[in-house]
Design an enzyme around this catalytic site. Structure first.
Site, PDB file in Angstrom:
ATOM      1  N   HIS A 125      -6.414 -41.529  13.971  1.00  0.00           N
ATOM      2  CA  HIS A 125      -6.121 -42.797  14.668  1.00  0.00           C
ATOM      3  C   HIS A 125      -5.511 -42.576  16.048  1.00  0.00           C
ATOM      4  CE1 HIS A 125      -7.103 -45.122  11.166  1.00  0.00           C
ATOM      5  NE2 HIS A 125      -6.122 -44.633  10.434  1.00  0.00           N
ATOM      6  N   ASP A 162     -12.326 -40.417   5.426  1.00  0.00           N
ATOM      7  CA  ASP A 162     -11.099 -41.189   5.185  1.00  0.00           C
ATOM      8  C   ASP A 162     -11.485 -42.669   5.022  1.00  0.00           C
ATOM      9  OD1 ASP A 162      -7.858 -40.794   5.832  1.00  0.00           O
ATOM     10  OD2 ASP A 162      -8.598 -42.822   6.276  1.00  0.00           O
ATOM     11  N   HIS A 164     -10.084 -45.188   6.145  1.00  0.00           N
ATOM     12  CA  HIS A 164      -9.889 -45.912   7.400  1.00  0.00           C
ATOM     13  C   HIS A 164     -10.810 -45.348   8.484  1.00  0.00           C
ATOM     14  CE1 HIS A 164      -5.974 -46.118   5.215  1.00  0.00           C
ATOM     15  NE2 HIS A 164      -6.076 -47.392   5.547  1.00  0.00           N
ATOM     16  N   ASP A 245      -8.032 -41.215   0.809  1.00  0.00           N
ATOM     17  CA  ASP A 245      -7.528 -42.539   0.455  1.00  0.00           C
ATOM     18  C   ASP A 245      -8.621 -43.527   0.069  1.00  0.00           C
ATOM     19  OD1 ASP A 245      -8.304 -42.354   3.098  1.00  0.00           O
ATOM     20  OD2 ASP A 245      -6.420 -43.096   3.929  1.00  0.00           O
TER      21      ASP A 245
HETATM   22 ZN   LIG Z   1      -6.702 -43.310   5.900  1.00  0.00          ZN
END
Ligand SMILES: [Zn+2]
Length: 314
Positions: A125, A162, A164, A245
């Site tokens: 991120h 991931d 996200h 995740d």
């Molecule tokens: Zn994540």
């Protein structure tokens, strides 16, 4: 050739607060899982600190200096609503990036077939000029530029499973046709980027999955969208943003992957690397917040890397 495991105790000293999900116990759980006899063949190395120059290939140098200068002697300093610094954060962040740099150096030099960097903070991120979403420096992007600038590789791909979307990596790559970023992720979910329509200069491949999608939807997205796109790009090195995740037990998201899906995805990505770049894969830890699921999924991932390193399939 062996699989390399790169980590460092300093990555345990980055502490964003007692109730923060991105906590030192995550890395402890992974390393405990990788201490069993099944992983005795791993080539284990300590992560060096990355040079500021290596990090500044993808981040504004002023941002790197600002983060390191903000590290407190005690207590916690917030950089964004989700991301903070403690006394140990500077060295942890430098070694997290340094692990990926060292892994790229070793794999490109042929010292190891592939590598897993068990490090934190995560990176995908982090933007060129901003910390975001538990991330300080974009470790995987630093690794990609190490491969290009130091080793002269022409085409480097990152696959990010991931849960996200890796907004930072996408933004760092999207204008450069010699870099490729592919991602499976839950949508809608933080950070809100990663629509299928975000294609960069043809070098971004997003495969968003709806909440509660499970193994079948994930494997179909990999088989039908991500793997063919990676094959068309034909990378000279494949990097993996390995977040766990998307596991069904994870408290931060709503995908329903099983532990075995991470082994399957790793084998599929090793297949890409075998077809295009001699099996060269460097993987680095991103998210994963249920300790048991994280440890089991990371173990499945590393086991698949070790099997791939032997040139066989599990
Ligand atoms: Zn994540």
């Amino acid at each position: 050739m062996n699989t390399l495991l790169i980590t460092h105790p300093a990555c345990l000293a980055h502490d964003m607060g007692r109730h923060h999900p991105e906590r030192p116990a995550r890395l402890e759980a992974i390393l405990a899982g990788l201490s069993s006899p099944a992983f005795a063949a791993l080539d284990r190395r300590e992560a060096p600190v990355a040079a500021i120059d290596a990090i500044a290939r993808v981040h504004d140098r002023s941002y790197v200096e600002r983060v390191l200068a903000a590290v407190p002697q005690r207590g916690i300093v917030a950089l964004d609503p989700d991301t903070s610094l403690s006394a140990g954060s500077g060295e942890a962040a430098l070694r997290a990036a340094g692990a990926v740099v060292a892994a790229v150096d070793a794999v490109v030099a042929g010292e190891a077939r592939n590598a897993f960097c068990a490090v934190r903070p995560p990176g995908h991120h982090a933007e060129a000029d901003a910390a975001m979403g538990f991330c300080l420096f974009n470790n995987v992007a630093v690794g990609a530029e190490q491969a290009r600038r130091v080793h002269g590789l022409a085409r480097v791909a990152v696959m990010d499973f991931d849960v996200h979307h890796g907004n930072g990596t996408q933004h760092m790559f999207e204008a450069d046709a010699d870099l490729f970023y592919a991602s499976t992720h839950q949508s809608p979910l933080y950070p809100g980027t990663g629509a299928r329509s975000e294609r960069g200069v043809g070098n971004i491949c997003n495969a968003p999955l709806p909440p509660f999608a499970g193994s079948a939807e994930f494997r179909a997205a990999m088989q039908d969208i991500v793997i063919p796109a990676l094959d068309r790009f034909a990378p000279e090195l494949l990097l993996i943003s390995a977040g766990f995740d998307a596991h069904r037990a994870d408290p931060l998201a709503n995908l329903e992957l099983e532990t075995a899906d991470f082994a399957w995805a790793t084998e599929a990505l090793i297949g890409v690397a075998e077809r295009h770049c001699g099996g060269r894969v460097v993987s680095t830890l991103e998210g994963g917040y249920d300790l048991n699921a994280l440890a089991a999924s990371a173990a499945a991932h590393v086991h698949a890397l070790m099997a791939g390193g032997r040139g066989g399939k599990t």
